[in-house]
Design a protein around this motif. Structure first.
Motif, PDB file in Angstrom:
ATOM      1  N   SER A  31       0.857  -1.180   0.000  1.00 32.20           N
ATOM      2  CA  SER A  31       0.000   0.000   0.000  1.00 32.20           C
ATOM      3  C   SER A  31       0.894   1.232   0.000  1.00 32.20           C
ATOM      4  N   LYS A  32       0.301   2.401  -0.087  1.00 28.87           N
ATOM      5  CA  LYS A  32       1.072   3.637  -0.088  1.00 28.87           C
ATOM      6  C   LYS A  32       1.862   3.772   1.211  1.00 28.87           C
TER       7      LYS A  32
ATOM      8  N   TYR B  96       2.819   1.329   3.135  1.00 22.55           N
ATOM      9  CA  TYR B  96       3.819   0.261   3.158  1.00 22.55           C
ATOM     10  C   TYR B  96       5.147   0.762   2.601  1.00 22.55           C
TER      11      TYR B  96
ATOM     12  N   SER C 140      -2.583  -6.049  -3.337  1.00 26.01           N
ATOM     13  CA  SER C 140      -2.479  -4.595  -3.396  1.00 26.01           C
ATOM     14  C   SER C 140      -3.663  -3.926  -2.729  1.00 26.01           C
ATOM     15  N   ALA C 141      -3.369  -2.866  -1.948  1.00 23.12           N
ATOM     16  CA  ALA C 141      -4.437  -2.064  -1.357  1.00 23.12           C
ATOM     17  C   ALA C 141      -5.030  -1.111  -2.383  1.00 23.12           C
TER      18      ALA C 141
ATOM     19  N   ASP D  48      -4.159   1.759  -3.417  1.00 19.02           N
ATOM     20  CA  ASP D  48      -4.172   3.187  -3.100  1.00 19.02           C
ATOM     21  C   ASP D  48      -2.913   3.878  -3.629  1.00 19.02           C
TER      22      ASP D  48
ATOM     23  N   SER E 179      -6.602  -7.772  -5.053  1.00 12.65           N
ATOM     24  CA  SER E 179      -6.938  -6.676  -4.149  1.00 12.65           C
ATOM     25  C   SER E 179      -7.224  -7.256  -2.772  1.00 12.65           C
TER      26      SER E 179
END
Length: 208
Positions: A47-48, A50, A77-78, A80, A144
């Motif tokens: 994620s961002k 992460y 993946s989140a 974002d 996702s």
């Protein structure tokens, strides 16, 4: 994720250990991080936030470093962050800036600088292996979080049964974290770690 996933692992007879219980006082945190990197089968949730985390990115670097010890790597993946050159450049540059910031703190005093030198080596490892990780994120059909958490993580449980339980444990994985039996799954949740042990099976890391 930890609060949702751990009860489901337990309900499906996947024994797990948690860092505050099993990697507690007196245990070597650095060794524990290296164990995360050496697990056989890895579920990595990106994620961002992460990509901004020192712990997560260092563990990602270790996961990529020990790639030849690994059988499977599943990316989640989140969604974002953008999968483009601008995002890649921004992440890479942010770690270059962090490296420059810490380098400025070096004084030439060998004893004083040991603390900063350790941080510098970790960031260098991040910069070395992040491009490989990003390439895999771009090339793999990542799931996702919404999809992998659907139906009480049923798809993840099927993955564990298919790819982990039937595999032999990695004999090269050090097991100096509490009383964990062989065949370890590590779940990394930001700065917190949960390790789930697959009895009589291979190892899988969940890193997020």
């Amino acid at each position: 994720m930890r609060n949702w996933l751990c009860p489901i692992l337990k309900a499906n007879h996947v024994d797990y250990i948690i860092d505050e219980k099993d990697c507690g006082y007196g245990h070597d945190i650095v060794k524990f991080e290296k164990e995360i990197g050496k697990a056989d089968n890895v579920l990595i949730m990106v994620s961002k936030s992460y990509f901004k985390s020192n712990n997560c990115m260092y563990e990602m670097a270790l996961i990529m470093k020990y790639t030849n010890l690994r059988k499977n790597r599943l990316w989640v993946s989140a969604d974002d962050f953008n999968r483009d050159e601008n995002e890649y450049d921004a992440i890479f540059e942010s770690w270059n800036k962090e490296l420059a910031r810490i380098n400025k703190k070096l004084t030439g005093d060998v004893n004083r600088d040991r603390y900063y030198n350790e941080k510098i080596e970790k960031i260098k490892l991040i910069l070395q292996y992040f491009p490989d990780a990003w390439q895999q994120i771009m090339n793999k059909n990542t799931l996702s979080f919404e999809k992998i958490s659907a139906n009480n993580f049923q798809e993840l449980l099927e993955y564990i049964k298919k790819e982990v339980l039937l595999e032999e444990p990695n004999s090269d994985l050090p097991m100096d974290i509490g009383d964990a039996p062989g065949g370890t799954t590590i779940i990394q949740n930001g700065n917190n770690c949960v390790a789930a042990t697959i009895n009589n099976g291979g190892t899988m890391t969940i890193n997020m």
